[in-house]
Design a protein around this motif. Structure first.
Motif, PDB file in Angstrom:
ATOM      1  N   ALA A  11       0.624  -0.993  -0.622  1.00  0.00           N
ATOM      2  CA  ALA A  11       0.118   0.051   0.378  1.00  0.00           C
ATOM      3  C   ALA A  11       0.911   1.307   0.369  1.00  0.00           C
ATOM      4  N   LEU A  12       2.223   1.549   0.301  1.00  0.00           N
ATOM      5  CA  LEU A  12       2.600   2.319   0.780  1.00  0.00           C
ATOM      6  C   LEU A  12       3.839   2.047  -0.638  1.00  0.00           C
ATOM      7  N   VAL A  13       3.558   1.375  -1.180  1.00  0.00           N
ATOM      8  CA  VAL A  13       4.752   1.719  -2.803  1.00  0.00           C
ATOM      9  C   VAL A  13       3.448   2.472  -3.417  1.00  0.00           C
ATOM     10  N   ASP A  14       2.164   1.421  -3.453  1.00  0.00           N
ATOM     11  CA  ASP A  14       1.581   1.744  -4.356  1.00  0.00           C
ATOM     12  C   ASP A  14       1.122   3.073  -4.574  1.00  0.00           C
ATOM     13  N   GLY A  15       1.464   3.711  -2.633  1.00  0.00           N
ATOM     14  CA  GLY A  15       0.952   5.427  -2.711  1.00  0.00           C
ATOM     15  C   GLY A  15       2.049   6.392  -2.984  1.00  0.00           C
ATOM     16  N   ALA A  16       3.055   5.696  -3.102  1.00  0.00           N
ATOM     17  CA  ALA A  16       4.170   6.634  -3.663  1.00  0.00           C
ATOM     18  C   ALA A  16       4.136   6.583  -5.084  1.00  0.00           C
ATOM     19  N   ILE A  17       3.880   5.659  -6.133  1.00  0.00           N
ATOM     20  CA  ILE A  17       3.497   5.178  -7.198  1.00  0.00           C
ATOM     21  C   ILE A  17       2.786   6.891  -7.536  1.00  0.00           C
ATOM     22  N   GLU A  18       1.576   6.604  -6.641  1.00  0.00           N
ATOM     23  CA  GLU A  18       0.720   7.621  -6.779  1.00  0.00           C
ATOM     24  C   GLU A  18       1.212   9.358  -7.200  1.00  0.00           C
ATOM     25  N   VAL A  19       2.657   9.250  -5.430  1.00  0.00           N
ATOM     26  CA  VAL A  19       2.598  10.659  -5.022  1.00  0.00           C
ATOM     27  C   VAL A  19       4.000  10.940  -6.192  1.00  0.00           C
ATOM     28  N   LEU A  20       4.514   9.844  -7.110  1.00  0.00           N
ATOM     29  CA  LEU A  20       5.638  10.601  -7.813  1.00  0.00           C
ATOM     30  C   LEU A  20       4.744  10.791  -9.308  1.00  0.00           C
ATOM     31  N   ALA A  32       4.276  12.673   2.458  1.00  0.00           N
ATOM     32  CA  ALA A  32       2.959  12.709   1.076  1.00  0.00           C
ATOM     33  C   ALA A  32       3.157  10.828   0.539  1.00  0.00           C
ATOM     34  N   VAL A  33       3.590  10.173   1.381  1.00  0.00           N
ATOM     35  CA  VAL A  33       3.551   8.408   0.596  1.00  0.00           C
ATOM     36  C   VAL A  33       2.261   7.963   1.213  1.00  0.00           C
ATOM     37  N   ASP A  34       2.836   8.692   2.858  1.00  0.00           N
ATOM     38  CA  ASP A  34       1.232   8.216   4.038  1.00  0.00           C
ATOM     39  C   ASP A  34       0.122   9.013   3.666  1.00  0.00           C
ATOM     40  N   ALA A  35       0.125   9.754   3.214  1.00  0.00           N
ATOM     41  CA  ALA A  35      -1.259  10.292   3.290  1.00  0.00           C
ATOM     42  C   ALA A  35      -1.541  10.114   2.153  1.00  0.00           C
ATOM     43  N   ALA A  36      -1.104   9.494   0.664  1.00  0.00           N
ATOM     44  CA  ALA A  36      -1.829   8.803  -0.502  1.00  0.00           C
ATOM     45  C   ALA A  36      -2.034   6.973   0.070  1.00  0.00           C
ATOM     46  N   ALA A  37      -1.533   6.039   0.680  1.00  0.00           N
ATOM     47  CA  ALA A  37      -1.756   5.495   1.198  1.00  0.00           C
ATOM     48  C   ALA A  37      -2.640   4.964   1.864  1.00  0.00           C
ATOM     49  N   THR A 102      -0.917   6.171 -13.551  1.00  0.00           N
ATOM     50  CA  THR A 102      -0.204   6.639 -12.905  1.00  0.00           C
ATOM     51  C   THR A 102       0.971   5.580 -12.947  1.00  0.00           C
ATOM     52  N   GLY A 103       0.865   4.966 -13.101  1.00  0.00           N
ATOM     53  CA  GLY A 103       2.337   3.709 -13.026  1.00  0.00           C
ATOM     54  C   GLY A 103       3.216   4.358 -14.057  1.00  0.00           C
ATOM     55  N   TYR A 104       2.396   4.282 -15.049  1.00  0.00           N
ATOM     56  CA  TYR A 104       3.551   4.632 -16.561  1.00  0.00           C
ATOM     57  C   TYR A 104       4.381   6.108 -16.158  1.00  0.00           C
ATOM     58  N   LEU A 105       3.593   6.491 -15.591  1.00  0.00           N
ATOM     59  CA  LEU A 105       3.837   8.123 -15.326  1.00  0.00           C
ATOM     60  C   LEU A 105       4.528   8.297 -14.167  1.00  0.00           C
TER      61      LEU A 105
END
Length: 191
Positions: A11-20, A32-37, A102-105
């Protein structure tokens, strides 16, 4: 101490993908990752030793999520090895990758960040090369028409087509994208 709850880590890594994808590499902070996750503040710092670790794991996770489902692979393996099957495969790939915007970006952000971070560059280089080699090996094993140079040319052409669709979606319509996929396969893939 780095924690081992695999579901929370994912979930945290997926959150990092969203933030990136949303904020770029400079916006990637543990907060930012905590918030996204959707986890309590401070959680990401318990799971990742540093930001580089988080960047590297985000890159690996993008590729994990871009892997086709087993049933898609089985359908392709069962298809006749002809140009029509090749075209169906290319349409599926372009659609699947474009569908994980989001993953590709995030992957594009990671590639840019890799120009400044040798460790990340090494990880991404290894992963992208392995992906390309797997595509080449699949092509040879499947008996699909065309040579390995055609596979590499399609790989490069479709990567940029996907970048175009995800970053400037109004330049080409979905119909134009499909027509380009058809034209690329028709022109590059010969029996």
């Amino acid at each position: 101490m780095v924690r081992r709850n695999d579901g929370r880590r994912a979930a945290l890594v997926d959150g990092a993908i969203e933030v990136l994808a949303r904020d770029g590499a400079r916006g990637l902070t543990f907060r930012a990752v905590d918030a996204a996750a959707g986890v309590p503040g401070g959680t990401a710092s318990n799971y990742f030793g540093n930001r580089d670790d988080l960047l590297t794991q985000a890159g690996a996770r993008v590729y994990e999520r871009l892997t086709p489902e087993p049933e898609v692979i089985e359908l392709q393996r069962a298809a006749r090895p002809d140009k029509e099957s090749y075209l169906a495969l290319m349409r599926e790939v372009v659609g699947r990758v474009s569908g994980f915007r989001t993953g590709y970006l995030a992957l594009l952000e990671l590639r840019l960040e890799a120009t400044r971070r040798p460790e990340l560059r090494a990880v991404l280089t290894e992963r992208v090369r392995a992906d390309l080699d797997a595509n080449l090996a699949y092509h040879e094993e499947s008996g699909l028409p065309g040579d390995l140079m055609a596979v590499k040319l399609l790989y490069l052409a479709f990567n940029w087509l996907i970048v175009e669709q995800l970053t400037l979606p109004d330049v080409l319509s979905v119909e134009e994208r499909d027509a380009l996929v058809v034209a690329a396969v028709e022109r590059l893939v010969t029996p």
